[in-house]
Design a protein around this motif. Sequence first.
Motif, mmCIF file in Angstrom:
data_model
loop_
_atom_site.group_PDB
_atom_site.id
_atom_site.type_symbol
_atom_site.label_atom_id
_atom_site.label_comp_id
_atom_site.label_asym_id
_atom_site.label_seq_id
_atom_site.Cartn_x
_atom_site.Cartn_y
_atom_site.Cartn_z
ATOM 1 N N ILE A 1 -9.248 9.634 9.443
ATOM 2 C CA ILE A 1 -9.411 9.286 8.024
ATOM 3 C C ILE A 1 -9.057 10.484 7.135
ATOM 4 O O ILE A 1 -8.453 10.330 6.069
ATOM 5 C CB ILE A 1 -10.851 8.812 7.749
ATOM 6 C CG1 ILE A 1 -11.192 7.609 8.634
ATOM 7 C CG2 ILE A 1 -11.022 8.454 6.286
ATOM 8 C CD1 ILE A 1 -10.299 6.416 8.442
ATOM 9 N N ALA A 2 -9.430 11.696 7.578
ATOM 10 C CA ALA A 2 -9.101 12.899 6.798
ATOM 11 C C ALA A 2 -7.594 13.090 6.710
ATOM 12 O O ALA A 2 -7.059 13.423 5.634
ATOM 13 C CB ALA A 2 -9.761 14.121 7.428
ATOM 14 N N GLY A 3 -6.886 12.903 7.816
ATOM 15 C CA GLY A 3 -5.430 13.016 7.784
ATOM 16 C C GLY A 3 -4.796 11.956 6.910
ATOM 17 O O GLY A 3 -3.839 12.232 6.173
ATOM 18 N N PHE A 4 -5.325 10.734 6.985
ATOM 19 C CA PHE A 4 -4.835 9.661 6.117
ATOM 20 C C PHE A 4 -5.035 10.015 4.654
ATOM 21 O O PHE A 4 -4.127 9.844 3.822
ATOM 22 C CB PHE A 4 -5.564 8.359 6.450
ATOM 23 C CG PHE A 4 -5.426 7.290 5.403
ATOM 24 C CD1 PHE A 4 -4.301 6.488 5.368
ATOM 25 C CD2 PHE A 4 -6.415 7.111 4.442
ATOM 26 C CE1 PHE A 4 -4.160 5.507 4.386
ATOM 27 C CE2 PHE A 4 -6.278 6.135 3.463
ATOM 28 C CZ PHE A 4 -5.158 5.336 3.435
ATOM 29 N N LEU A 5 -6.235 10.499 4.314
ATOM 30 C CA LEU A 5 -6.531 10.835 2.919
ATOM 31 C C LEU A 5 -5.640 11.973 2.431
ATOM 32 O O LEU A 5 -5.108 11.924 1.308
ATOM 33 C CB LEU A 5 -8.004 11.221 2.786
ATOM 34 C CG LEU A 5 -8.486 11.605 1.396
ATOM 35 C CD1 LEU A 5 -8.386 10.426 0.449
ATOM 36 C CD2 LEU A 5 -9.920 12.127 1.442
ATOM 37 N N PHE A 6 -5.453 13.000 3.263
ATOM 38 C CA PHE A 6 -4.628 14.145 2.882
ATOM 39 C C PHE A 6 -3.205 13.701 2.569
ATOM 40 O O PHE A 6 -2.636 14.058 1.520
ATOM 41 C CB PHE A 6 -4.630 15.163 4.017
ATOM 42 C CG PHE A 6 -3.821 16.392 3.757
ATOM 43 C CD1 PHE A 6 -4.386 17.506 3.141
ATOM 44 C CD2 PHE A 6 -2.484 16.457 4.136
ATOM 45 C CE1 PHE A 6 -3.636 18.643 2.897
ATOM 46 C CE2 PHE A 6 -1.723 17.585 3.892
ATOM 47 C CZ PHE A 6 -2.301 18.678 3.278
ATOM 48 N N ALA A 7 -2.607 12.913 3.458
ATOM 49 C CA ALA A 7 -1.216 12.495 3.270
ATOM 50 C C ALA A 7 -1.086 11.498 2.121
ATOM 51 O O ALA A 7 -0.150 11.590 1.310
ATOM 52 C CB ALA A 7 -0.682 11.894 4.561
ATOM 53 N N THR A 8 -2.014 10.555 2.022
ATOM 54 C CA THR A 8 -1.922 9.525 0.986
ATOM 55 C C THR A 8 -2.072 10.111 -0.409
ATOM 56 O O THR A 8 -1.299 9.786 -1.331
ATOM 57 C CB THR A 8 -2.998 8.447 1.217
ATOM 58 O OG1 THR A 8 -2.807 7.859 2.504
ATOM 59 C CG2 THR A 8 -2.913 7.365 0.159
ATOM 60 N N MET A 9 -3.043 10.990 -0.603
ATOM 61 C CA MET A 9 -3.237 11.596 -1.916
ATOM 62 C C MET A 9 -2.068 12.503 -2.277
ATOM 63 O O MET A 9 -1.651 12.561 -3.440
ATOM 64 C CB MET A 9 -4.557 12.367 -1.941
ATOM 65 C CG MET A 9 -5.781 11.487 -1.874
ATOM 66 S SD MET A 9 -7.321 12.345 -2.286
ATOM 67 C CE MET A 9 -7.076 12.687 -4.018
ATOM 68 N N SER A 10 -1.538 13.208 -1.283
ATOM 69 C CA SER A 10 -0.391 14.060 -1.553
ATOM 70 C C SER A 10 0.822 13.221 -1.960
ATOM 71 O O SER A 10 1.539 13.556 -2.914
ATOM 72 C CB SER A 10 -0.064 14.906 -0.321
ATOM 73 O OG SER A 10 1.044 15.736 -0.558
ATOM 74 N N ASN A 11 1.055 12.131 -1.251
ATOM 75 C CA ASN A 11 2.182 11.261 -1.592
ATOM 76 C C ASN A 11 1.981 10.587 -2.943
ATOM 77 O O ASN A 11 2.934 10.410 -3.711
ATOM 78 C CB ASN A 11 2.373 10.189 -0.515
ATOM 79 C CG ASN A 11 2.805 10.767 0.814
ATOM 80 O OD1 ASN A 11 3.257 11.903 0.895
ATOM 81 N ND2 ASN A 11 2.668 9.977 1.873
ATOM 82 N N GLN A 12 0.730 10.226 -3.241
ATOM 83 C CA GLN A 12 0.441 9.484 -4.465
ATOM 84 C C GLN A 12 0.510 10.368 -5.702
ATOM 85 O O GLN A 12 1.051 9.957 -6.735
ATOM 86 C CB GLN A 12 -0.955 8.857 -4.353
ATOM 87 C CG GLN A 12 -1.399 8.052 -5.561
ATOM 88 C CD GLN A 12 -0.783 6.669 -5.595
ATOM 89 O OE1 GLN A 12 -0.139 6.259 -4.637
ATOM 90 N NE2 GLN A 12 -0.971 5.963 -6.690
ATOM 91 N N TYR A 13 -0.016 11.592 -5.601
ATOM 92 C CA TYR A 13 -0.163 12.418 -6.803
ATOM 93 C C TYR A 13 0.755 13.638 -6.847
ATOM 94 O O TYR A 13 0.913 14.237 -7.906
ATOM 95 C CB TYR A 13 -1.621 12.871 -6.926
ATOM 96 C CG TYR A 13 -2.580 11.718 -7.032
ATOM 97 C CD1 TYR A 13 -2.614 10.917 -8.178
ATOM 98 C CD2 TYR A 13 -3.442 11.395 -5.982
ATOM 99 C CE1 TYR A 13 -3.495 9.847 -8.275
ATOM 100 C CE2 TYR A 13 -4.323 10.318 -6.072
ATOM 101 C CZ TYR A 13 -4.346 9.549 -7.218
ATOM 102 O OH TYR A 13 -5.197 8.493 -7.315
ATOM 103 N N LEU A 14 1.327 14.019 -5.721
ATOM 104 C CA LEU A 14 2.235 15.173 -5.708
ATOM 105 C C LEU A 14 3.677 14.794 -5.427
ATOM 106 O O LEU A 14 4.551 15.655 -5.426
ATOM 107 C CB LEU A 14 1.760 16.201 -4.659
ATOM 108 C CG LEU A 14 0.359 16.781 -4.869
ATOM 109 C CD1 LEU A 14 0.027 17.780 -3.758
ATOM 110 C CD2 LEU A 14 0.245 17.433 -6.242
ATOM 111 N N GLY A 15 3.921 13.517 -5.168
ATOM 112 C CA GLY A 15 5.283 13.056 -4.964
ATOM 113 C C GLY A 15 5.882 13.418 -3.616
ATOM 114 O O GLY A 15 7.107 13.359 -3.451
#
Length: 479
Positions: free
Chosen positions: A379-393
């Motif tokens: 879940i931590a890896g999912f959150l890290f990648a998803t938030m990075s893709n969503q807010y950092l492009g």
Amino acid sequence: MKDTIPHNDHNPADEAASASRPAQWTIRFKTWRKRVMSDFVFMIVLAVIVGFLAGVATHIFRWLIGFVSGFFLPHIRQDSPNWWLILTPVCGFVITGFFTRNIIRTNLMHGAAQLMGDLRKKAYRLRRNITFSPVIGGSITLGFGGSAGAEGPIAYTGAAIGSNVGQLFGLKPEMLKVLIGCGAAAGISGIFMSPIGGMLFTVELLRMSLGTISFIAVLLSCLVSYGVVFMLHGCTLHNPYTPIETLSPSLYCPVILLGVFCGFYSLYYSSVINCMDSIYKRIKNPLLRNTIGGLAVGTALMLFPSLYGAGYEVIGNVIHGNYDAIYNGSLLKLFDLGKLGLIAAAIGILLIKCFATGSTNSSGGVAGDFAPTLFSGCIAGFLFATMSNQYLGTEFPVGIFAFLGMAGLMSGAIEAPLMTVFIVRDLGLSYEYILPICLCSFTSYLTVKGMSRLAGFDQRMILHLKWFIHKYEFHNGTK
């Protein structure tokens, strides 16, 4: 992650008495055995026997967990809250508590930590009921929804099998210790399908120094257990978690950042686990402790049913791109939040998973500490990648980062980076990811160690500062 729990009591007088009265057949067998085979060959034969029995016990344990949970999992609704889940763990913990207190009269909480305590005290003659009781208690705990893993009970069971096989043949304490390591490693090997991971369990966590004979014996037990579980499962692997995406070497720097993220979360995770253990120890009434722990876990399951059991199915879904498995059946499902709902669910799970696991393992449940770190890391890896893709492009492969997050959190929380690397690699069924697994695992481990040392340094500075203030006030007459 440090575990401080009471260990099972062993009566030294009973052990000495049993050791001083060997059966006649044992004496005759020793005489015959020394004529036909060396100590090395005999140890290898016993290691194979222990590995076989541990593999059979692992298969039975897996089947029992699936059998018990089969009464509940099919009734979990995916599109609305499941309020009845609040009571399921309560029933499981109360039944498990009654079983451990009144039937077998043995403390089975934190099986791996119990085993470490027995080895530290050189209590190598484990009780016979431990060869089966952790499997029964763990099946009830996890089948009724305990949010933890199966590795603690099966490691303790395997160790007891090794100890009792050695006692059957009247072995010396040094050889008993080796067979205990063989059984525990075989249990870990079978439950994670990772022979090298099981062997490293004895080195990194049990702190056993393996010589040539003991090394071969432990490794052989792990291989035999792996083979037995593999064949009994129809020659197929349980958890093929191979990511469907590819990882470019250009993403190794973000993988290191993921390791740092997992390291900081590991500090929070371990702190909550230890805090929960301290809280439940203060509840002296065992039935009340079982009930409170069950209600805590049940509330977590009602909020996020994905926390049910070890969570391997959710891990597989996330790695393979089915992200809805994270919050299916949760309260957030009532709102159409889109990707924001997934992020909110992931954050909520990371915040409360350690409370659910701590309640499971410390309030009377029989379960393990390793699998929850794999789930939380995913879940931590999912959150890290998803938030990075969503807010950092960025365009990070979410499934791979979820897979690597398992290595990051398990290494940071358990503090066993080598064991973690091989367990996660074997779960992924590919050497393609061995380098990023190592990067994430060791980065998280070093982050935890670095922050722990810094915290210790700060604490020493505070103590020194208080001492100087006290001395200054004393000499200036202000006290």
